[in-house]
Motif scaffolding. Structure first.
Motif, PDB file in Angstrom:
ATOM      1  N   ILE A 166      58.561  63.745   9.450  1.00 61.26           N
ATOM      2  CA  ILE A 166      58.741  65.139   9.897  1.00 61.26           C
ATOM      3  C   ILE A 166      57.412  65.891   9.834  1.00 61.26           C
ATOM      4  N   LYS A 167      56.628  65.642   8.789  1.00 62.34           N
ATOM      5  CA  LYS A 167      55.354  66.338   8.598  1.00 62.34           C
ATOM      6  C   LYS A 167      54.192  65.671   9.328  1.00 62.34           C
ATOM      7  N   GLY A 168      54.468  64.530   9.945  1.00 60.00           N
ATOM      8  CA  GLY A 168      53.393  63.808  10.612  1.00 60.00           C
ATOM      9  C   GLY A 168      52.406  63.209   9.638  1.00 60.00           C
ATOM     10  N   GLN A 169      52.894  62.806   8.459  1.00 61.01           N
ATOM     11  CA  GLN A 169      52.013  62.292   7.406  1.00 61.01           C
ATOM     12  C   GLN A 169      52.350  60.841   7.043  1.00 61.01           C
ATOM     13  N   PHE A 170      52.970  60.101   7.957  1.00 58.19           N
ATOM     14  CA  PHE A 170      53.431  58.759   7.614  1.00 58.19           C
ATOM     15  C   PHE A 170      52.272  57.849   7.180  1.00 58.19           C
ATOM     16  N   SER A 171      51.150  57.932   7.868  1.00 65.23           N
ATOM     17  CA  SER A 171      50.008  57.099   7.497  1.00 65.23           C
ATOM     18  C   SER A 171      49.460  57.510   6.129  1.00 65.23           C
ATOM     19  N   PHE A 172      49.466  58.828   5.855  1.00 69.17           N
ATOM     20  CA  PHE A 172      49.031  59.328   4.549  1.00 69.17           C
ATOM     21  C   PHE A 172      49.943  58.807   3.448  1.00 69.17           C
ATOM     22  N   TYR A 173      51.255  58.765   3.718  1.00 73.65           N
ATOM     23  CA  TYR A 173      52.238  58.253   2.760  1.00 73.65           C
ATOM     24  C   TYR A 173      52.038  56.758   2.512  1.00 73.65           C
ATOM     25  N   ILE A 174      51.876  56.004   3.578  1.00 75.34           N
ATOM     26  CA  ILE A 174      51.730  54.551   3.465  1.00 75.34           C
ATOM     27  C   ILE A 174      50.445  54.177   2.731  1.00 75.34           C
ATOM     28  N   LEU A 175      49.356  54.879   3.045  1.00 75.47           N
ATOM     29  CA  LEU A 175      48.055  54.553   2.459  1.00 75.47           C
ATOM     30  C   LEU A 175      47.832  55.175   1.079  1.00 75.47           C
ATOM     31  N   GLY A 176      48.757  56.063   0.685  1.00 77.69           N
ATOM     32  CA  GLY A 176      48.574  56.791  -0.576  1.00 77.69           C
ATOM     33  C   GLY A 176      48.467  55.901  -1.793  1.00 77.69           C
ATOM     34  N   LEU A 177      49.214  54.808  -1.792  1.00 84.65           N
ATOM     35  CA  LEU A 177      49.211  53.920  -2.946  1.00 84.65           C
ATOM     36  C   LEU A 177      47.883  53.171  -3.093  1.00 84.65           C
ATOM     37  N   GLY A 178      47.045  53.262  -2.056  1.00 86.33           N
ATOM     38  CA  GLY A 178      45.744  52.601  -2.124  1.00 86.33           C
ATOM     39  C   GLY A 178      44.728  53.375  -2.930  1.00 86.33           C
ATOM     40  N   THR A 179      45.019  54.636  -3.240  1.00 88.09           N
ATOM     41  CA  THR A 179      44.124  55.437  -4.076  1.00 88.09           C
ATOM     42  C   THR A 179      44.232  54.951  -5.522  1.00 88.09           C
ATOM     43  N   PRO A 180      43.128  54.592  -6.153  1.00 87.70           N
ATOM     44  CA  PRO A 180      43.170  54.022  -7.513  1.00 87.70           C
ATOM     45  C   PRO A 180      43.955  54.859  -8.519  1.00 87.70           C
ATOM     46  N   GLN A 181      43.737  56.178  -8.502  1.00 86.34           N
ATOM     47  CA  GLN A 181      44.420  57.036  -9.472  1.00 86.34           C
ATOM     48  C   GLN A 181      45.937  57.009  -9.266  1.00 86.34           C
ATOM     49  N   VAL A 182      46.336  56.976  -8.001  1.00 85.83           N
ATOM     50  CA  VAL A 182      47.768  56.932  -7.682  1.00 85.83           C
ATOM     51  C   VAL A 182      48.358  55.570  -8.053  1.00 85.83           C
ATOM     52  N   ALA A 183      47.621  54.501  -7.728  1.00 81.87           N
ATOM     53  CA  ALA A 183      48.096  53.145  -8.002  1.00 81.87           C
ATOM     54  C   ALA A 183      48.267  52.905  -9.498  1.00 81.87           C
ATOM     55  N   ILE A 184      47.288  53.342 -10.296  1.00 84.09           N
ATOM     56  CA  ILE A 184      47.360  53.159 -11.749  1.00 84.09           C
ATOM     57  C   ILE A 184      48.546  53.931 -12.326  1.00 84.09           C
ATOM     58  N   ALA A 185      48.718  55.171 -11.860  1.00 81.85           N
ATOM     59  CA  ALA A 185      49.837  55.989 -12.344  1.00 81.85           C
ATOM     60  C   ALA A 185      51.179  55.374 -11.941  1.00 81.85           C
ATOM     61  N   ALA A 186      51.260  54.877 -10.705  1.00 86.65           N
ATOM     62  CA  ALA A 186      52.510  54.267 -10.232  1.00 86.65           C
ATOM     63  C   ALA A 186      52.841  53.008 -11.024  1.00 86.65           C
TER      64      ALA A 186
END
Length: 309
Positions: free
Chosen positions: A208-228
């Motif tokens: 809906i927000k046009g952020q699908f690529s941002f959502y998919i690639l988000g887990l590639g950010t080290p800080q996000v991946a470590i927290a997840a």
């Protein structure tokens, strides 16, 4: 008798362990949310949790009955926690001040006491009620020590109240479910429902927000991946298993006070790792919380022994 004492001791360790894990989770969540959307992060977290618990099941580390056979009986529990709780919490916190959020979320044990009496018919000893209120006062002092903020929405606290009721109701449902299901079965169902629900919400929201690529690639950010990884394995699978195990061994009215230990761990972690302020009110607050946790179990247990003589 010896077996009961051992189970009670293991339940106490489970309560302390889950509190430490949840207390540290705030550090990882704060770091991750600087780079991604809260709902996207919930999807990452429970995706990791689902993969982790599914691997444990596939490797034979845990035993879970066929999913279809437990789906109906555990559906309400898994909708209440994690789905309803985290939705209410995320929306409520975003619309509230930090002080409102801290105080309202700390009322969970109060609701558990009420629900345990109404739905489980648990006898509430006066020391239990006094100890919970003592720990609650500790939370209020810690919040006051950080500074009471203003400017929140009226809707925020109302939505946050939904999260506190959800968390309290989960304690009751898990306690009842423990009669028929193992702690791993309850945890597996919760992680599965969290994965399905939050991933669906995140995908629809991102489209809906046009952020699908941002959502998919988000887990590639080290800080996000470590927290997840931390929240998906230890905080979701590990801590929720410990809570479900604790609730299978202790009354809901006694186990819920361990929630307050998370605040102590979170506060100390903030001081050590983020350089947050630590004043006299926080010291008094921590002391009251520890006193409340001890009192809710030790004093209530002593009273139960005296009444049984």
């Amino acid at each position: 008798m010896a077996e009961k004492e051992r189970d009670r001791l293991l339940a106490y360790f489970a309560g302390i362990g889950s509190s430490v894990i949840f207390g540290l989770s705030f550090l990882f969540t704060k770091n991750a949310l600087e780079y991604t959307n809260p709902m996207y992060f919930l999807s990452y977290r429970f995706s990791v949790a689902f993969v982790t618990i599914s691997l444990l099941r596939a490797l034979g580390v845990i035993k879970v009955r066929p999913y279809k056979s437990i789906f109906k009986d555990l559906l309400l529990l898994s909708l209440v926690q994690p789905v309803m709780y985290f939705i209410f919490e995320n929306v409520g916190v975003s619309l509230s001040t930090s002080s409102e959020a801290g105080i309202l979320l700390s009322t969970i044990p109060i609701f558990v006491l009420i629900f345990a009496r109404v739905f489980l018919k648990e006898r509430l000893a006066a020391p239990q009620v006094f100890s919970v209120l003592t720990a609650l006062l500790g939370i209020v002092l810690i919040t006051a020590g950080k500074g009471l903020s203003a400017g929140g929405s009226v809707l925020g606290p109302i939505i946050l109240l939904g999260s506190t009721v959800s968390a309290a109701f989960y304690n009751i449902l898990s306690r009842k479910a423990s009669v028929r299901f193992k702690a791993w079965e309850i945890t597996y169902h919760m992680m599965t429902m969290g994965f399905i629900s939050f991933t669906l919400i995140a995908v629809v929201t991102s489209l809906i927000k046009g952020q699908f690529s941002f959502y998919i690639l988000g887990l590639g950010t080290p800080q996000v991946a470590i927290a997840a990884l931390y929240l998906g394995t230890l905080s979701s699978v590990g801590a929720f298993f410990l809570i479900n195990f604790m609730l299978s061994k202790l009354e809901a009215s006694r186990s819920t006070v361990f929630v307050y230990l998370s605040t102590v761990v979170s506060l100390l972690a903030g001081v050590v790792f983020r350089g947050e302020r630590f004043g006299p009110l926080q010291v008094i607050g921590i002391s009251l919380i520890l006193l409340g946790v001890w009192g809710a179990n030790a004093l209530a247990r002593r009273k139960t022994r005296e009444e049984s003589k």
